[in-house]
Design an enzyme around this catalytic site. Structure first.
Site, PDB file in Angstrom:
ATOM      1  N   TYR A  42     -12.297  -2.556  -4.320  1.00 27.48           N
ATOM      2  CA  TYR A  42     -12.806  -2.737  -2.957  1.00 27.48           C
ATOM      3  C   TYR A  42     -14.335  -2.803  -2.915  1.00 27.48           C
ATOM      4  O   TYR A  42     -14.925  -2.501  -1.876  1.00 27.48           O
ATOM      5  CB  TYR A  42     -12.289  -1.610  -2.065  1.00 27.48           C
ATOM      6  N   PHE A  93     -16.271   2.877   6.445  1.00 29.51           N
ATOM      7  CA  PHE A  93     -14.903   3.337   6.154  1.00 29.51           C
ATOM      8  C   PHE A  93     -14.573   3.297   4.657  1.00 29.51           C
ATOM      9  O   PHE A  93     -13.422   3.520   4.274  1.00 29.51           O
ATOM     10  CB  PHE A  93     -13.872   2.510   6.933  1.00 29.51           C
ATOM     11  N   GLU A 113      -9.900  -9.209  -8.243  1.00 31.22           N
ATOM     12  CA  GLU A 113      -8.912  -8.153  -7.986  1.00 31.22           C
ATOM     13  C   GLU A 113      -7.858  -8.104  -9.099  1.00 31.22           C
ATOM     14  O   GLU A 113      -7.452  -7.017  -9.536  1.00 31.22           O
ATOM     15  CB  GLU A 113      -8.261  -8.375  -6.624  1.00 31.22           C
ATOM     16  N   HIS A 164      -2.244  -5.305   1.375  1.00 29.49           N
ATOM     17  CA  HIS A 164      -3.540  -5.977   1.170  1.00 29.49           C
ATOM     18  C   HIS A 164      -3.252  -7.336   0.547  1.00 29.49           C
ATOM     19  O   HIS A 164      -2.346  -7.461  -0.270  1.00 29.49           O
ATOM     20  CB  HIS A 164      -4.414  -5.168   0.209  1.00 29.49           C
ATOM     21  N   ASN A 216      -2.407   0.120   6.575  1.00 28.51           N
ATOM     22  CA  ASN A 216      -1.965  -1.147   7.188  1.00 28.51           C
ATOM     23  C   ASN A 216      -0.997  -1.929   6.287  1.00 28.51           C
ATOM     24  O   ASN A 216      -1.011  -3.148   6.247  1.00 28.51           O
ATOM     25  CB  ASN A 216      -3.172  -1.991   7.625  1.00 28.51           C
ATOM     26  N   LYS A 231       0.825  -1.215   0.000  1.00 28.49           N
ATOM     27  CA  LYS A 231       0.000   0.000   0.000  1.00 28.49           C
ATOM     28  C   LYS A 231       0.867   1.277   0.000  1.00 28.49           C
ATOM     29  O   LYS A 231       2.080   1.222   0.271  1.00 28.49           O
ATOM     30  CB  LYS A 231      -0.928  -0.032   1.216  1.00 28.49           C
TER      31      LYS A 231
HETATM   32  P1  CMP Z   1      -7.393  -4.596   3.294  1.00 30.21           P
HETATM   33  O1  CMP Z   1      -6.829  -5.933   3.575  1.00 30.21           O
HETATM   34  O2  CMP Z   1      -6.828  -3.798   2.194  1.00 30.21           O
HETATM   35  O3  CMP Z   1      -8.963  -4.789   3.029  1.00 30.21           O
HETATM   36  C1  CMP Z   1      -9.915  -3.787   3.302  1.00 30.21           C
HETATM   37  C2  CMP Z   1      -9.334  -2.630   4.032  1.00 30.21           C
HETATM   38  O4  CMP Z   1     -10.252  -1.804   4.699  1.00 30.21           O
HETATM   39  C3  CMP Z   1      -8.426  -3.124   5.149  1.00 30.21           C
HETATM   40  O5  CMP Z   1      -7.281  -3.727   4.621  1.00 30.21           O
HETATM   41  C4  CMP Z   1      -8.197  -1.847   5.900  1.00 30.21           C
HETATM   42  O6  CMP Z   1      -7.152  -1.073   5.353  1.00 30.21           O
HETATM   43  C5  CMP Z   1      -9.526  -1.143   5.703  1.00 30.21           C
HETATM   44  N1  CMP Z   1     -10.315  -1.158   6.931  1.00 30.21           N
HETATM   45  C6  CMP Z   1     -10.846  -2.213   7.559  1.00 30.21           C
HETATM   46  N2  CMP Z   1     -11.503  -1.827   8.665  1.00 30.21           N
HETATM   47  C7  CMP Z   1     -11.380  -0.493   8.737  1.00 30.21           C
HETATM   48  C8  CMP Z   1     -11.831   0.500   9.638  1.00 30.21           C
HETATM   49  N3  CMP Z   1     -12.556   0.172  10.720  1.00 30.21           N
HETATM   50  N4  CMP Z   1     -11.502   1.769   9.404  1.00 30.21           N
HETATM   51  C9  CMP Z   1     -10.774   2.100   8.294  1.00 30.21           C
HETATM   52  N5  CMP Z   1     -10.306   1.205   7.389  1.00 30.21           N
HETATM   53  C10 CMP Z   1     -10.610  -0.070   7.620  1.00 30.21           C
END
Ligand code: CMP
Length: 133
Positions: free
Chosen positions: A50, A58, A127, A116, A113, A10
Site C-alpha cells: 500500500y 488512514f 502488487e 482490493h 471493504n 480482505k
Molecule cells: P483498497 O482498494 O484496498 O485501497 C486502499 C484502501 O484504503 C481502500 O481499499 C480502503 O480500504 C482504504 N481507505 C480508503 N479511504 C479510507 C478512509 N478514508 N479511511 C480508512 N480507510 C480508507
C-alpha cells in the site's frame, strides 16, 4: 485486449466465509484464474503493498486491517481486466457501492471493504511482486 490484474479478498470477507462467492463472480464474468494464494500479510509487506497511500491519514488503519487475518489473493486474466475488475468491485466506500457490485452486495465498511483490486497495470505489477515474489 486481454490483460491481467490482481484482487485480494480482505480479512473481513475471509472471516465471513465469502471467498467462494467472490471468486465465483470473476469466474462467472469470464476471467481465468492464473494464480491463487491464501496468506497473512506481514506489516512490512503491507506497507510495501500500500506504499502509494503512505502519506494518507488512514495509512496506519489500512495496514492494521490488512494484516489482521488471512487474505486470498488472485491473479486473473481476461478482456480489459483492470477496468472491468474495478467495476465488478464497486466504490471504495462499501456503503456507497452500487448494488450488484461486490462491495455493494457484501459490505458496509471502508477499511473493511471486502476486496482490493489493482487500479492500473503498473500497480498490478508492483502488487503482484509484493505478494508472489
Ligand atoms: P483498497 O482498494 O484496498 O485501497 C486502499 C484502501 O484504503 C481502500 O481499499 C480502503 O480500504 C482504504 N481507505 C480508503 N479511504 C479510507 C478512509 N478514508 N479511511 C480508512 N480507510 C480508507
Amino acid at each position: 485486449m486481454s490483460e491481467q490484474t490482481l484482487f485480494i479478498v480482505k480479512p473481513d470477507a475471509v472471516a465471513r466465509k465469502l471467498v467462494g462467492q467472490i471468486i465465483a463472480r470473476f469466474e462467472t464474468k469470464g476471467f481465468k484464474i492464473l494464480k491463487l494464494k491464501m496468506f497473512t500479510f506481514s506489516k512490512t509487506q503491507a506497507q510495501e503493498f500500500y506504499a502509494v497511500h503512505n502519506t494518507k491519514p488512514f495509512f496506519g488503519e489500512l495496514v492494521d486491517f490488512i494484516t489482521s487475518g488471512p487474505v486470498v489473493v488472485a491473479v486473473i486474466e481476461g478482456n480489459n481486466a483492470v477496468a472491468t475488475t474495478r467495476i465488478l468491485v464497486g466504490a471504495t466506500k462499501s456503503y456507497e457501492a452500487a448494488p450488484g457490485s461486490i462491495r455493494g452486495d457484501f459490505g458496509l465498511g471502508i477499511s473493511d471493504n471486502i476486496i482490493h483490486a489493482s487500479d492500473s497495470k503498473e500497480n498490478f505489477e508492483k502488487e503482484a511482486k509484493v505478494v508472489f515474489e
